[in-house]
Design an enzyme around this catalytic site. Structure first.
Site, PDB file in Angstrom:
ATOM      1  N   ARG A 110      32.952  41.862  34.387  1.00 37.62           N
ATOM      2  CA  ARG A 110      33.425  42.173  35.734  1.00 37.62           C
ATOM      3  C   ARG A 110      34.079  43.539  35.754  1.00 37.62           C
ATOM      4  O   ARG A 110      34.857  43.889  34.875  1.00 37.62           O
ATOM      5  CB  ARG A 110      34.475  41.153  36.205  1.00 37.62           C
ATOM      6  CG  ARG A 110      34.047  39.778  36.582  1.00 37.62           C
ATOM      7  CD  ARG A 110      33.132  39.601  37.767  1.00 37.62           C
ATOM      8  NE  ARG A 110      33.086  40.595  38.798  1.00 37.62           N
ATOM      9  CZ  ARG A 110      33.828  40.612  39.902  1.00 37.62           C
ATOM     10  NH1 ARG A 110      34.733  39.675  40.108  1.00 37.62           N
ATOM     11  NH2 ARG A 110      33.663  41.545  40.807  1.00 37.62           N
ATOM     12  N   HIS A 157      39.227  44.965  39.030  1.00 31.64           N
ATOM     13  CA  HIS A 157      39.384  44.608  40.438  1.00 31.64           C
ATOM     14  C   HIS A 157      40.678  43.848  40.663  1.00 31.64           C
ATOM     15  O   HIS A 157      41.277  43.286  39.735  1.00 31.64           O
ATOM     16  CB  HIS A 157      38.199  43.757  40.930  1.00 31.64           C
ATOM     17  CG  HIS A 157      38.078  42.429  40.225  1.00 31.64           C
ATOM     18  ND1 HIS A 157      37.522  42.304  38.977  1.00 31.64           N
ATOM     19  CD2 HIS A 157      38.450  41.182  40.595  1.00 31.64           C
ATOM     20  CE1 HIS A 157      37.547  41.041  38.592  1.00 31.64           C
ATOM     21  NE2 HIS A 157      38.118  40.341  39.552  1.00 31.64           N
ATOM     22  N   HIS A 199      42.126  40.889  43.515  1.00 32.99           N
ATOM     23  CA  HIS A 199      41.786  39.976  44.609  1.00 32.99           C
ATOM     24  C   HIS A 199      42.826  40.088  45.726  1.00 32.99           C
ATOM     25  O   HIS A 199      44.030  40.170  45.457  1.00 32.99           O
ATOM     26  CB  HIS A 199      41.753  38.531  44.109  1.00 32.99           C
ATOM     27  CG  HIS A 199      40.726  38.271  43.063  1.00 32.99           C
ATOM     28  ND1 HIS A 199      39.445  37.837  43.370  1.00 32.99           N
ATOM     29  CD2 HIS A 199      40.770  38.379  41.712  1.00 32.99           C
ATOM     30  CE1 HIS A 199      38.759  37.683  42.245  1.00 32.99           C
ATOM     31  NE2 HIS A 199      39.534  38.005  41.235  1.00 32.99           N
ATOM     32  N   TYR A 233      36.703  42.197  32.130  1.00 36.76           N
ATOM     33  CA  TYR A 233      36.599  41.009  31.280  1.00 36.76           C
ATOM     34  C   TYR A 233      35.178  40.432  31.342  1.00 36.76           C
ATOM     35  O   TYR A 233      34.464  40.588  32.338  1.00 36.76           O
ATOM     36  CB  TYR A 233      37.618  39.945  31.687  1.00 36.76           C
ATOM     37  CG  TYR A 233      37.540  39.490  33.130  1.00 36.76           C
ATOM     38  CD1 TYR A 233      36.632  38.517  33.548  1.00 36.76           C
ATOM     39  CD2 TYR A 233      38.403  40.024  34.089  1.00 36.76           C
ATOM     40  CE1 TYR A 233      36.576  38.099  34.864  1.00 36.76           C
ATOM     41  CE2 TYR A 233      38.358  39.614  35.404  1.00 36.76           C
ATOM     42  CZ  TYR A 233      37.437  38.640  35.791  1.00 36.76           C
ATOM     43  OH  TYR A 233      37.383  38.236  37.104  1.00 36.76           O
ATOM     44  N   TYR A 258      43.654  36.467  33.029  1.00 36.22           N
ATOM     45  CA  TYR A 258      44.489  35.913  34.088  1.00 36.22           C
ATOM     46  C   TYR A 258      45.553  34.993  33.497  1.00 36.22           C
ATOM     47  O   TYR A 258      45.308  34.282  32.518  1.00 36.22           O
ATOM     48  CB  TYR A 258      43.644  35.115  35.089  1.00 36.22           C
ATOM     49  CG  TYR A 258      42.740  35.958  35.946  1.00 36.22           C
ATOM     50  CD1 TYR A 258      43.189  36.484  37.154  1.00 36.22           C
ATOM     51  CD2 TYR A 258      41.431  36.218  35.555  1.00 36.22           C
ATOM     52  CE1 TYR A 258      42.363  37.253  37.952  1.00 36.22           C
ATOM     53  CE2 TYR A 258      40.586  36.987  36.344  1.00 36.22           C
ATOM     54  CZ  TYR A 258      41.057  37.505  37.539  1.00 36.22           C
ATOM     55  OH  TYR A 258      40.232  38.271  38.318  1.00 36.22           O
TER      56      TYR A 258
END
Length: 237
Positions: free
Chosen positions: A153, A156, A158, A143, A104
């Site tokens: 994870r 995906h 959000h 990640y 991120y």
């Protein structure tokens, strides 16, 4: 008992609980006491209001200052619907995600994967008269997240949806078809109902796909009722 709101309530198994034992941090974050319903005042129901004029109907996250981000370009599109399949117009849809390497663009993410200077991983659009939204982005990477041994994870994105104001917000996650990590993810599997979990997985859509440019995925969001999309706000983390 008649529901005074007139909305069909979802089956509790279709929404994630506050405390998911396999998702470690929920034990520390979920309420320990019964919730207290606070009636909305004029402040919550009247504003501040968002204007579709603030943003274009289509957001392109895949470029920054005219420079292309690294990774596989994709298009994500869909509709926001109510429990009767009617379009929800003028809803603000926000997205945020990791880059193609699984990192991120945020100081809190210290994963050693590389940052992409041409990818911020966030965008905002409003639904049109048909309840439709659309954005172009980069397929995010998986990640590690240290929830349990060898925890990763799934891929995906959000989603955050706003209604008329700040008090009307729902949050969820969109996953990708065929991801082998879904079977091991306690966030995804915190939803007991298998059919509800499937509603979090986007569908590949050839009509959204643009030739020689980007694959397309459809992700429709249902706000209420028995077919509602699972949301983190309705008893999640």
């Amino acid at each position: 008992m008649t529901d005074p709101t007139g909305y069909r309530r979802p089956d509790p198994a279709t929404q994630p609980p506050y405390d998911v034992p396999a998702y470690g941090s929920t034990h520390h974050r979920h309420p320990k006491q019964a919730l207290v319903r606070v009636p909305h005042t004029l402040t919550e129901v009247s504003g501040p209001r968002f204007s579709p004029a603030w943003y274009a109907p289509h957001a392109d996250l895949s470029t920054l200052n005219g420079k292309a981000a690294l990774g596989e370009r994709i298009i994500v599109a869909g509709r926001v619907l109510d429990e009767d399949g009617r379009p929800v117009r003028g809803a603000m849809v926000e997205v945020w995600q990791a880059n193609a390497a699984g990192r991120y663009h945020h100081p809190g993410d210290q994963h050693d994967a590389p940052l992409d200077p041409n990818f911020l991983g966030r965008g905002r659009v409003f639904t049109d008269e048909e309840g439709s939204y659309r954005f172009t982005t980069i397929r995010p990477g998986a990640y590690p997240w240290r929830n349990h041994p060898n925890a990763w994870r799934p891929v995906h994105i959000h989603f955050s949806l706003f209604g008329a104001g700040f008090a009307q917000r729902l949050i969820t996650q969109m996953y990708f078809p065929g991801d082998p990590l879904l079977a091991y993810d306690p966030i995804f599997n915190g939803i007991a109902d298998a059919a509800a979990r499937e509603r979090l997985i986007a569908r590949f859509d050839l009509d959204i796909t643009e030739p020689e440019w980007a694959l397309g995925y459809r992700f429709d969001i249902v706000l209420r009722g028995r077919e509602a999309t699972p949301f983190e706000n309705d008893g999640a983390h």
